[in-house]
Design a protein around this motif. Structure first.
Motif, PDB file in Angstrom:
ATOM      1  N   ILE A  37     -28.605 -20.933 -15.714  1.00 37.55           N
ATOM      2  CA  ILE A  37     -27.175 -20.690 -15.917  1.00 37.55           C
ATOM      3  C   ILE A  37     -26.784 -19.890 -14.676  1.00 37.55           C
ATOM      4  CG2 ILE A  37     -25.361 -19.743 -17.389  1.00 37.55           C
ATOM      5  CD1 ILE A  37     -27.379 -19.874 -19.738  1.00 37.55           C
ATOM      6  N   LYS A  38     -26.030 -20.549 -13.787  1.00 39.91           N
ATOM      7  CA  LYS A  38     -25.774 -20.003 -12.449  1.00 39.91           C
ATOM      8  C   LYS A  38     -24.836 -18.784 -12.515  1.00 39.91           C
ATOM      9  CE  LYS A  38     -26.306 -24.582 -10.324  1.00 39.91           C
ATOM     10  NZ  LYS A  38     -25.744 -25.527  -9.321  1.00 39.91           N
ATOM     11  N   PRO A  39     -24.732 -18.050 -11.388  1.00 39.75           N
ATOM     12  CA  PRO A  39     -23.912 -16.828 -11.405  1.00 39.75           C
ATOM     13  C   PRO A  39     -22.467 -17.043 -11.905  1.00 39.75           C
ATOM     14  CG  PRO A  39     -25.261 -16.866  -9.440  1.00 39.75           C
ATOM     15  CD  PRO A  39     -25.486 -18.192 -10.126  1.00 39.75           C
TER      16      PRO A  39
ATOM     17  N   HIS B   3     -36.430 -22.640  -4.105  1.00 38.90           N
ATOM     18  CA  HIS B   3     -35.947 -23.459  -5.223  1.00 38.90           C
ATOM     19  C   HIS B   3     -35.169 -24.671  -4.719  1.00 38.90           C
ATOM     20  CE1 HIS B   3     -34.152 -24.656  -8.973  1.00 38.90           C
ATOM     21  NE2 HIS B   3     -32.946 -24.452  -8.485  1.00 38.90           N
ATOM     22  N   TYR B   4     -34.324 -24.470  -3.706  1.00 41.32           N
ATOM     23  CA  TYR B   4     -33.469 -25.551  -3.202  1.00 41.32           C
ATOM     24  C   TYR B   4     -34.025 -26.191  -1.924  1.00 41.32           C
ATOM     25  CZ  TYR B   4     -29.634 -24.738  -6.522  1.00 41.32           C
ATOM     26  OH  TYR B   4     -28.856 -24.659  -7.657  1.00 41.32           O
ATOM     27  N   ALA B   5     -35.356 -26.113  -1.716  1.00 39.07           N
ATOM     28  CA  ALA B   5     -35.982 -26.605  -0.474  1.00 39.07           C
ATOM     29  C   ALA B   5     -35.568 -28.044  -0.132  1.00 39.07           C
ATOM     30  CB  ALA B   5     -37.497 -26.500  -0.588  1.00 39.07           C
ATOM     31  N   GLU B   6     -35.410 -28.882  -1.143  1.00 34.94           N
ATOM     32  CA  GLU B   6     -35.078 -30.293  -0.859  1.00 34.94           C
ATOM     33  C   GLU B   6     -33.672 -30.446  -0.256  1.00 34.94           C
ATOM     34  OE1 GLU B   6     -34.174 -32.863  -4.456  1.00 34.94           O
ATOM     35  OE2 GLU B   6     -34.810 -31.041  -5.488  1.00 34.94           O
ATOM     36  N   HIS B   7     -32.854 -29.405  -0.341  1.00 36.22           N
ATOM     37  CA  HIS B   7     -31.503 -29.464   0.234  1.00 36.22           C
ATOM     38  C   HIS B   7     -31.398 -28.722   1.566  1.00 36.22           C
ATOM     39  CE1 HIS B   7     -30.028 -31.318  -3.394  1.00 36.22           C
ATOM     40  NE2 HIS B   7     -30.505 -30.335  -4.122  1.00 36.22           N
ATOM     41  N   ALA B   8     -32.541 -28.297   2.119  1.00 38.24           N
ATOM     42  CA  ALA B   8     -32.543 -27.442   3.317  1.00 38.24           C
ATOM     43  C   ALA B   8     -31.761 -28.026   4.490  1.00 38.24           C
ATOM     44  CB  ALA B   8     -33.973 -27.120   3.725  1.00 38.24           C
TER      45      ALA B   8
ATOM     46  N   PRO C  36     -25.563 -29.929   4.772  1.00 41.10           N
ATOM     47  CA  PRO C  36     -24.559 -29.038   5.381  1.00 41.10           C
ATOM     48  C   PRO C  36     -24.142 -27.883   4.464  1.00 41.10           C
ATOM     49  CG  PRO C  36     -23.613 -31.203   4.837  1.00 41.10           C
ATOM     50  CD  PRO C  36     -25.094 -31.316   4.648  1.00 41.10           C
ATOM     51  N   PHE C  37     -24.318 -28.060   3.153  1.00 44.07           N
ATOM     52  CA  PHE C  37     -23.872 -27.013   2.229  1.00 44.07           C
ATOM     53  C   PHE C  37     -24.992 -26.043   1.843  1.00 44.07           C
ATOM     54  CE2 PHE C  37     -24.915 -30.848  -0.237  1.00 44.07           C
ATOM     55  CZ  PHE C  37     -25.855 -30.361  -1.133  1.00 44.07           C
ATOM     56  N   PHE C  38     -26.168 -26.149   2.516  1.00 48.67           N
ATOM     57  CA  PHE C  38     -27.328 -25.335   2.114  1.00 48.67           C
ATOM     58  C   PHE C  38     -27.036 -23.826   2.154  1.00 48.67           C
ATOM     59  CE2 PHE C  38     -31.632 -23.465   3.016  1.00 48.67           C
ATOM     60  CZ  PHE C  38     -32.188 -23.733   1.782  1.00 48.67           C
TER      61      PHE C  38
ATOM     62  N   GLU D   1     -15.545 -27.440  -9.653  1.00 53.46           N
ATOM     63  CA  GLU D   1     -16.040 -27.526  -8.275  1.00 53.46           C
ATOM     64  C   GLU D   1     -17.536 -27.800  -8.235  1.00 53.46           C
ATOM     65  OE1 GLU D   1     -14.753 -24.574  -5.428  1.00 53.46           O
ATOM     66  OE2 GLU D   1     -13.302 -23.900  -6.914  1.00 53.46           O
ATOM     67  N   ILE D   2     -17.949 -28.663  -7.309  1.00 48.35           N
ATOM     68  CA  ILE D   2     -19.357 -29.075  -7.241  1.00 48.35           C
ATOM     69  C   ILE D   2     -20.288 -27.908  -6.938  1.00 48.35           C
ATOM     70  CG2 ILE D   2     -19.354 -29.754  -4.784  1.00 48.35           C
ATOM     71  CD1 ILE D   2     -20.980 -32.292  -5.832  1.00 48.35           C
ATOM     72  N   GLY D   3     -19.810 -26.946  -6.159  1.00 48.17           N
ATOM     73  CA  GLY D   3     -20.650 -25.799  -5.805  1.00 48.17           C
ATOM     74  C   GLY D   3     -20.820 -24.823  -6.963  1.00 48.17           C
ATOM     75  N   GLU D   4     -19.818 -24.750  -7.821  1.00 51.50           N
ATOM     76  CA  GLU D   4     -19.869 -23.795  -8.938  1.00 51.50           C
ATOM     77  C   GLU D   4     -19.855 -24.587 -10.233  1.00 51.50           C
ATOM     78  OE1 GLU D   4     -17.248 -20.462  -8.570  1.00 51.50           O
ATOM     79  OE2 GLU D   4     -17.859 -20.114  -6.494  1.00 51.50           O
ATOM     80  N   ASN D   5     -20.996 -25.182 -10.522  1.00 46.42           N
ATOM     81  CA  ASN D   5     -21.046 -26.124 -11.648  1.00 46.42           C
ATOM     82  C   ASN D   5     -21.866 -25.620 -12.839  1.00 46.42           C
ATOM     83  OD1 ASN D   5     -23.504 -26.365 -10.434  1.00 46.42           O
ATOM     84  ND2 ASN D   5     -23.429 -28.575 -10.108  1.00 46.42           N
ATOM     85  N   VAL D   6     -21.888 -24.295 -12.993  1.00 47.89           N
ATOM     86  CA  VAL D   6     -22.357 -23.585 -14.199  1.00 47.89           C
ATOM     87  C   VAL D   6     -23.878 -23.640 -14.446  1.00 47.89           C
ATOM     88  CG1 VAL D   6     -21.990 -23.159 -16.678  1.00 47.89           C
ATOM     89  CG2 VAL D   6     -20.107 -24.032 -15.275  1.00 47.89           C
ATOM     90  N   VAL D   7     -24.457 -24.830 -14.355  1.00 51.66           N
ATOM     91  CA  VAL D   7     -25.883 -24.931 -14.689  1.00 51.66           C
ATOM     92  C   VAL D   7     -26.635 -25.785 -13.675  1.00 51.66           C
ATOM     93  CG1 VAL D   7     -25.730 -24.576 -17.199  1.00 51.66           C
ATOM     94  CG2 VAL D   7     -25.393 -26.886 -16.256  1.00 51.66           C
ATOM     95  N   HIS D   8     -27.949 -25.594 -13.662  1.00 52.95           N
ATOM     96  CA  HIS D   8     -28.870 -26.458 -12.924  1.00 52.95           C
ATOM     97  C   HIS D   8     -29.940 -26.915 -13.905  1.00 52.95           C
ATOM     98  CE1 HIS D   8     -31.909 -27.770  -9.986  1.00 52.95           C
ATOM     99  NE2 HIS D   8     -32.769 -27.123 -10.760  1.00 52.95           N
ATOM    100  N   GLY D   9     -30.359 -28.154 -13.791  1.00 51.32           N
ATOM    101  CA  GLY D   9     -31.511 -28.632 -14.568  1.00 51.32           C
ATOM    102  C   GLY D   9     -32.407 -29.461 -13.671  1.00 51.32           C
TER     103      GLY D   9
HETATM  104  P1  CMP Z   1     -27.826 -28.301  -8.650  1.00 53.80           P
HETATM  105  O1  CMP Z   1     -28.171 -29.192  -9.802  1.00 53.80           O
HETATM  106  O2  CMP Z   1     -28.064 -26.854  -8.808  1.00 53.80           O
HETATM  107  O3  CMP Z   1     -28.647 -28.822  -7.368  1.00 53.80           O
HETATM  108  C1  CMP Z   1     -28.148 -28.728  -6.060  1.00 53.80           C
HETATM  109  C2  CMP Z   1     -26.777 -28.145  -6.023  1.00 53.80           C
HETATM  110  O4  CMP Z   1     -26.102 -28.295  -4.802  1.00 53.80           O
HETATM  111  C3  CMP Z   1     -25.902 -28.864  -7.012  1.00 53.80           C
HETATM  112  O5  CMP Z   1     -26.284 -28.513  -8.312  1.00 53.80           O
HETATM  113  C4  CMP Z   1     -24.514 -28.446  -6.575  1.00 53.80           C
HETATM  114  O6  CMP Z   1     -24.092 -27.270  -7.211  1.00 53.80           O
HETATM  115  C5  CMP Z   1     -24.723 -28.175  -5.094  1.00 53.80           C
HETATM  116  N1  CMP Z   1     -23.991 -29.143  -4.288  1.00 53.80           N
HETATM  117  C6  CMP Z   1     -24.160 -30.462  -4.263  1.00 53.80           C
HETATM  118  N2  CMP Z   1     -23.297 -31.023  -3.381  1.00 53.80           N
HETATM  119  C7  CMP Z   1     -22.576 -30.004  -2.864  1.00 53.80           C
HETATM  120  C8  CMP Z   1     -21.534 -29.929  -1.912  1.00 53.80           C
HETATM  121  N3  CMP Z   1     -21.052 -31.030  -1.313  1.00 53.80           N
HETATM  122  N4  CMP Z   1     -21.036 -28.716  -1.614  1.00 53.80           N
HETATM  123  C9  CMP Z   1     -21.537 -27.593  -2.212  1.00 53.80           C
HETATM  124  N5  CMP Z   1     -22.526 -27.605  -3.118  1.00 53.80           N
HETATM  125  C10 CMP Z   1     -23.027 -28.804  -3.447  1.00 53.80           C
END
Ligand code: CMP
Length: 136
Positions: free
Chosen positions: A9-11, A49-54, A57-59, A109-117
């Protein structure tokens, strides 16, 4: 077959008082909470945790956001727990997430999407080890 998944449950979810809502949905579905902790991540753990997104552009933004305040890390257990929780969460982009799902009901918003699974058994094993190294 029972499996485990790592859920955050994200910040934004914690700040908005959505811990109870998320856990209620998880328990109503029948998934079992087998580990849970409220903590603020350091940048090193967030990057692991987010290594696959390193390379994305939004890392930087992602790491900044996930370390911005306390989050709740949980391990859920149940039949097809990974897919089951992702169905409860809804699509990653909250605008596309169906109403009735966590993101569909609570986020825009995609960046603030409440949860991760976790998205696969491999990710679940890797992520559970990062968050709860001594528990499983
Ligand atoms: P999550 O399931 O936590 O895994 C990777 C996260 O990156 C994703 O949820 C989103 O919150 C975030 N994400 C994906 N695409 C974007 C984007 N274009 N801009 C910002 N954050 C993103």
């Amino acid at each position: 077959m029972s499996e485990r998944t790592l859920v955050l449950i994200k910040p934004d979810g914690v700040k908005r008082g959505l811990i109870g809502d998320v856990i209620a949905r998880v328990e109503r579905k029948g998934l079992k909470v087998v580990a849970m902790d409220l903590r603020t991540l350091d940048a090193e753990t967030a990057k692991a945790h987010y290594a696959e997104h390193a390379e994305k552009p939004f890392f930087g933004e992602l790491v900044e956001f996930i370390t911005s305040g306390p989050l709740v890390a949980m391990v859920l257990e149940g039949p097809r727990a990974i897919e089951s929780f992702r169905a409860l969460a809804g699509a990653t982009d909250p605008v596309k997430a169906a109403p009735g799902t966590i993101r569909g009901d609570h986020a825009l918003e995609i960046g603030e999407n409440v949860v991760h699974g976790s998205d696969s058994p491999e990710s679940a094993a890797r992520e559970i080890k990062i968050f709860f190294p001594d528990r499983f």
